[in-house]
Design a protein around this motif. Structure first.
Motif, PDB file in Angstrom:
ATOM      1  N   ALA A 175       0.825  -1.208   0.000  1.00 19.12           N
ATOM      2  CA  ALA A 175       0.000   0.000   0.000  1.00 19.12           C
ATOM      3  C   ALA A 175       0.861   1.260   0.000  1.00 19.12           C
ATOM      4  N   ILE A 176       1.927   1.243   0.788  1.00 20.00           N
ATOM      5  CA  ILE A 176       2.825   2.403   0.850  1.00 20.00           C
ATOM      6  C   ILE A 176       3.479   2.663  -0.505  1.00 20.00           C
ATOM      7  N   GLN A 177       3.890   1.599  -1.175  1.00 20.71           N
ATOM      8  CA  GLN A 177       4.501   1.770  -2.496  1.00 20.71           C
ATOM      9  C   GLN A 177       3.523   2.398  -3.486  1.00 20.71           C
ATOM     10  N   ASP A 178       2.261   2.005  -3.402  1.00 24.95           N
ATOM     11  CA  ASP A 178       1.253   2.603  -4.278  1.00 24.95           C
ATOM     12  C   ASP A 178       0.965   4.043  -3.890  1.00 24.95           C
ATOM     13  N   LEU A 179       1.054   4.365  -2.599  1.00 24.48           N
ATOM     14  CA  LEU A 179       0.885   5.749  -2.168  1.00 24.48           C
ATOM     15  C   LEU A 179       2.005   6.618  -2.733  1.00 24.48           C
ATOM     16  N   ILE A 180       3.232   6.138  -2.648  1.00 25.05           N
ATOM     17  CA  ILE A 180       4.379   6.877  -3.189  1.00 25.05           C
ATOM     18  C   ILE A 180       4.217   7.081  -4.691  1.00 25.05           C
ATOM     19  N   ALA A 181       3.743   6.050  -5.389  1.00 33.92           N
ATOM     20  CA  ALA A 181       3.603   6.103  -6.854  1.00 33.92           C
ATOM     21  C   ALA A 181       2.379   6.889  -7.299  1.00 33.92           C
ATOM     22  N   GLY A 182       1.518   7.273  -6.364  1.00 30.36           N
ATOM     23  CA  GLY A 182       0.336   8.038  -6.710  1.00 30.36           C
ATOM     24  C   GLY A 182      -0.845   7.209  -7.173  1.00 30.36           C
ATOM     25  N   ARG A 183      -0.763   5.896  -6.980  1.00 31.04           N
ATOM     26  CA  ARG A 183      -1.884   5.043  -7.388  1.00 31.04           C
ATOM     27  C   ARG A 183      -3.024   5.073  -6.372  1.00 31.04           C
TER      28      ARG A 183
END
Length: 267
Positions: A175-183
């Motif tokens: 989830a954090i990786q998607d938050l960083i990527a703007g997803r």
């Protein structure tokens, strides 16, 4: 009558065996993916606050324990299926969970919050209203990430309804990786692991908590407890007694200070 030497040896062996059998062994499950509460270190060994608490409780209760990793979404079903005897994994004591498992007294209390970009946090702060109403207005039309079976998941879904879009995850890292990527635009979970796993690191620059912490006791209960099966009151009593002991003798405080700069037990 004096026993022969070989007979005395046999009796000693029986006594040792009886003592070993008397030493109860229990299996404790934790997740292993929720630092600093529980994680797997570089050597593949489970560690973290929950693991240290588990070991301290077992020592205080004179229990021989084995700690195992279990994915979060299957952690209560695994307990009910008798794969292990207790769960020490920063589990929030909610009424829904208390309907199927028995909980010990509280051993920690972690606030649950949204983490968002600084820009969205500014928007939330400047939106008219207070608390959840302010967040609902600011996040309308946004995408929110939730990890399955966390206390945050049903609360956010029930409270925000169809005003936001949801994306589900099995682990916080994803989830954090998607938050960083703007997803996704926001992610809801425990404030402590978000702080330690993300905001305190370089990749967390540009993000912060958005709005107030969630506090509805219907969803977030009265803190984190140790879960056991309802038909195991003896283990529940032993763990509660051990918890009171480590709180009183300073063991809990030492473990707390190893991981946190504040009292994770709460009020």
């Amino acid at each position: 009558m004096k026993l022969p030497t070989f007979a005395m040896g046999m009796l000693a062996g029986i006594a040792i065996a009886s003592g070993a059998l008397a030493q109860e062994t229990i299996r404790i499950a934790t997740e292993g993916a929720y630092p600093p509460f529980n994680y797997v270190d570089a050597s593949g060994k489970l560690g973290g606050f929950d693991v240290d608490i588990a070991n301290a409780l077992c020592e205080a209760a004179k229990l021989q324990c084995e700690i195992v990793a279990q994915d979060w979404d299957g952690i209560i079903p695994g307990l009910l299926a008798e794969k292990y005897d207790a769960i020490i994994a920063s589990m929030t004591m909610t009424p829904e969970r208390a309907a199927v498992v028995a909980f010990t007294d509280k051993y920690a209390q972690v606030p649950v919050r949204f983490v968002v970009s600084n820009e969205l946090a500014d928007q939330i702060d400047s939106t008219p209203g207070e608390g959840i109403e302010q967040q609902k207005t600011a996040l309308a039309g946004k995408t929110v990430g939730l990890v399955a079976a966390t206390a945050a998941e049903p609360y956010v879904r029930d409270t925000f309804g169809d005003t936001v879009t949801y994306r589900g995850y099995q682990k916080m890292d994803d989830a954090i990786q998607d938050l960083i990527a703007g997803r996704i635009d926001a992610y809801a979970d425990g404030a402590v692991p978000i702080e330690n796993l993300f905001l305190s690191r370089d990749e967390g620059k540009g993000f912060r908590f958005g709005g107030d912490a969630f506090s509805d006791p219907t969803y977030f209960g009265t803190g984190n407890g140790i879960a056991v099966r309802k038909d195991d009151p003896e283990l529940l009593e032993k763990l509660n007694t051990a918890l009171a002991q480590i709180r009183a003798d300073g063991t809990y405080a030492k473990i707390n200070d190893k991981y946190f700069s504040f009292d994770i037990y709460g009020e």
